[in-house]
Design an enzyme around this catalytic site. Structure first.
Site, PDB file in Angstrom:
ATOM      1  N   HIS A 189       2.413  88.857 -23.543  1.00 32.39           N
ATOM      2  CA  HIS A 189       2.159  90.690 -24.164  1.00 32.39           C
ATOM      3  C   HIS A 189       3.507  91.182 -24.155  1.00 32.39           C
ATOM      4  O   HIS A 189       2.990  91.778 -25.655  1.00 32.39           O
ATOM      5  CB  HIS A 189       2.354  90.850 -23.254  1.00 32.39           C
ATOM      6  CG  HIS A 189       1.086  90.754 -21.913  1.00 32.39           C
ATOM      7  ND1 HIS A 189      -0.305  90.298 -22.595  1.00 32.39           N
ATOM      8  CD2 HIS A 189       1.012  90.521 -20.526  1.00 32.39           C
ATOM      9  CE1 HIS A 189      -0.496  90.181 -20.494  1.00 32.39           C
ATOM     10  NE2 HIS A 189       0.039  89.857 -19.785  1.00 32.39           N
ATOM     11  N   THR A 246       1.774 101.443 -20.075  1.00 34.42           N
ATOM     12  CA  THR A 246       0.473 101.327 -20.900  1.00 34.42           C
ATOM     13  C   THR A 246      -0.023 100.067 -20.501  1.00 34.42           C
ATOM     14  O   THR A 246      -0.898  99.436 -21.930  1.00 34.42           O
ATOM     15  CB  THR A 246       0.885 101.598 -22.281  1.00 34.42           C
ATOM     16  OG1 THR A 246       2.035 101.387 -22.583  1.00 34.42           O
ATOM     17  CG2 THR A 246       1.790 103.041 -22.487  1.00 34.42           C
ATOM     18  N   THR A 247       0.378  99.355 -20.776  1.00 33.46           N
ATOM     19  CA  THR A 247      -0.539  97.381 -19.810  1.00 33.46           C
ATOM     20  C   THR A 247      -0.714  98.397 -18.239  1.00 33.46           C
ATOM     21  O   THR A 247       0.288  98.899 -17.443  1.00 33.46           O
ATOM     22  CB  THR A 247       0.480  96.830 -19.768  1.00 33.46           C
ATOM     23  OG1 THR A 247       1.837  97.200 -18.882  1.00 33.46           O
ATOM     24  CG2 THR A 247       0.810  96.728 -21.328  1.00 33.46           C
TER      25      THR A 247
HETATM   26 ZN   LIG Z   1       5.882  99.441 -23.552  1.00 31.43          ZN
END
Ligand SMILES: [Zn+2]
Ligand SMILES: *[C@@H]1O[C@H](CO)[C@@H](O)[C@H](O)[C@H]1NC(C)=O
Ligand SMILES: *[C@@H]1O[C@H](CO)[C@@H](O)[C@H](O)[C@H]1NC(C)=O
Ligand SMILES: *[C@@H]1O[C@H](CO)[C@@H](O)[C@H](O)[C@H]1NC(C)=O
Length: 400
Positions: free
Chosen positions: A100, A232-233
Site C-alpha cells: 500500500h 486513513t487505511t
Molecule cells: Zn498515511
C-alpha cells in the site's frame, strides 16, 4: 470571544472523542499479511472498507479537506518540537513495501517533545502519492491536492501497548506534510528514494542507514492545523490527533516521478494513487496554530501597512529543504505581527458587531416610526404626537 469559541470547539472535540465505542474484532494492524481474505483491502475498493472495518464508516474519519477560512486560530497550539531525530549512520532502519505504501520503521527514541499536551513516540513513517497523471496527497487545503504527503505516526507511551494506544482517543498522533515539486533535489528524501528500487515488489524489505529524520519534515514546525481524526487505511481507528503542517516540503520533479513509478502494489501493478478521498467533517472543528485566514466578516484595518501574514503558497521555497535548524521553530517576527494583527482584528470585529447592532436598532426604530406615522394618518381621529414617538425611539436606542 475567540476563547469562547475555542472552548466550545474543544468541548465538542472532547465529546466526539469520548463517544468512540470499544470494539476489538479484527486485527488489521499487520500489513505483512498478504493475499485476499481476512484483513485484505485495496484502494480500488475504498467504498467497501466499512463492511469489514466498521470504523471506516465513522464520523471522525481522515483525511479531510482543510478549509482555511473555517479554521479556528488557537494560541494554545505551540510549535511542534522534535527530539532525537539525528540518527547515526550506524543505526539501520527497516524500509518496506507493504503493498500500500513504503514504510520506514522508526525507533521509539524519536519523540514529539512539545506541541501536544502529552509526549508521543515514533512508530513509523510512510508516504502517499499520485501518478504521472495527477497529484496524490490525502489531505487537501481549500480543495487543492498536493503532489504527495508524508505521515509520521506516533503512539502515546502511557498506553500499555501500541495496540492499546491505537484504540484510545488521542492514543495516536500523526505529523503530516505535503510534498510538492520544487527546483532541486531534496537531499533528505534521497536517503529513501535511492533505495526504493530494492523494495519494488510487495513484501520486500531493505535497510536504510540512519540520517536526520527531521529533515523529511518542513523547516517551519510552528504553523500547522490540528484536528481529531482517524487512520486513513483500515482499520480506520478514530484515535489520531492530527497535525498537518502549513509549510510544504519540496522535492525535485525527478524525485516525485521516481516515487510515482518505482513501486508495485499487491496485484503486481504500479503502486500509484495510494490516497483515500477526503471524508466529511461531521461538525468537527479544525484548529490552526496561526491566523490562517482573514474572516470575511472582518472589517479592513485603517492601517494598510501591515505586512502580509503568510507567504504565498510557493513562498515556502527557500526553507523547504530544512537546512537551517535555527529556522526550524518558526519565525518570531512574523508570529509577533500575526498576534498583533489577530488582536487588532478581534477588536475590529467587536466594533463591527457593535455598530451592526446599533444600525439594526436604529433601522428598527425608524420602521416603527414610519409604521406609526402611517397608522396615524390612516386613523381619522388621531391627534399627532410626533415628539412622543420620537422620544420612544430614542429611549429604545439608549437601552442597547
Ligand atoms: Zn498515511
Ligand atoms: C488533541 O490535541 C489537542 C490540541 O493539542 C488537545 O487539546 C486534545 O486534548 C488532544 N486530544 C486528545 C484526544 O488527546
Ligand atoms: C498555508 O497558509 C496560507 C495562509 O492561510 C494558505 O493560503 C495556504 O494555502 C496554506 N498552505 C497549506 C499547504 O496549508
Ligand atoms: C475566504 O474568504 C475570503 C473573504 O470572503 C474570500 O475572498 C476567499 O475566496 C475565501 N477563500 C476560500 C479558499 O474560500
Amino acid at each position: 470571544m475567540s476563547c469562547t469559541r475555542l472552548g466550545l470547539s474543544l468541548l465538542l472535540l472532547a465529546a466526539l472523542g469520548w463517544t468512540e465505542d470499544e470494539h476489538g474484532s479484527e486485527d488489521s494492524s499487520h500489513p505483512k499479511k498478504k493475499g485476499p481474505g481476512h484483513g485484505h483491502w485495496s484502494y480500488a475498493d475504498k467504498d467497501e472498507w466499512p463492511l469489514e472495518f466498521p470504523d471506516c464508516g465513522g464520523q471522525m474519519q481522515s483525511p479531510i479537506n482543510i478549509d482555511t477560512n473555517s479554521t479556528i486560530f488557537s494560541r494554545e497550539l505551540q510549535p511542534v518540537v522534535l527530539a532525537g531525530y539525528n540518527l547515526d549512520p550506524s543505526e539501520q532502519l527497516s524500509l518496506m513495501n507493504n503493498g500500500h505504501t513504503v514504510v520506514l520503521r522508526l525507533p521509539g527514541s524519536l519523540t514529539i517533545a512539545s506541541g501536544y499536551p502529552q509526549e508521543y513516540r515514533a512508530m513509523q513513517l510512510h508516504l502517499h502519492w499520485g501518478s504521472p497523471e495527477g497529484p496524490g496527497s490525502e489531505h487537501t487545503v481549500d480543495g487543492r491536492r498536493y503532489d504527495g504527503e508524508i505521515h509520521m505516526v506516533y503512539y502515546n507511551p502511557s498506553s500499555d501497548s501500541i495496540k492499546e494506544a491505537m484504540r484510545q482517543p488521542g492514543g495516536l498522533a500523526v505529523l503530516a506534510a505535503f510534498l510538492q515539486v520544487g527546483p532541486e533535489d531534496n537531499v533528505h528524501y534521497q536517503h529513501l528514494l535511492e533505495q526504493l528500487h530494492e523494495v519494488q515488489e510487495e513484501g520486500k524489505e531493505t535497510t536504510v542507514a540512519g540520517f536526520n529524520i527531521e529533515g523529511l519534515l518542513p523547516a517551519n514546525l510552528g504553523r500547522y492545523y490540528r484536528y481529531s481524526g482517524s487512520l486513513t487505511t483500515p482499520s480506520c481507528y478514530q484515535t489520531v490527533n492530527w497535525t498537518v503542517f502549513n509549510q510544504t516540503v519540496l522535492l525535485s520533479k525527478e524525485q516525485i516521478s521516481l516515487l510515482e513509478t518505482t513501486l508495485q502494489g499487491d496485484d503486481d501493478k504500479d503502486l500509484q494513487n495510494n490516497f483515500r478521498l477526503t471524508q466529511s467533517l461531521h461538525g468537527r472543528k479544525v484548529l490552526a496554530s496561526f491566523q490562517a485566514s482573514l474572516s470575511p466578516r472582518r472589517v479592513p484595518l485603517p492601517d494598510d501597512g501591515v505586512p502580509p501574514m503568510t507567504p504565498a503558497p510557493d513562498g515556502a521555497t527557500e526553507r523547504s529543504t530544512a537546512e537551517a535548524p535555527g529556522a526550524g521553530a518558526g519565525c518570531p517576527p512574523c508570529a509577533d505581527s500575526e498576534k498583533q494583527l489577530g488582536f487588532a482584528l478581534q477588536t475590529a470585529e467587536v466594533l463591527a458587531g457593535l455598530f451592526g447592532g446599533l444600525f439594526a436598532v436604529t433601522a428598527l426604530a425608524f420602521l416603527i416610526y414610519i409604521y406609526k406615522q402611517r397608522s396615524q394618518t390612516r386613523r381619522p381621529d388621531s391627534h399627532p404626537k410626533p415628539n412622543v414617538i420620537y422620544t420612544a425611539a430614542t429611549t429604545d436606542e439608549n437601552a442597547v
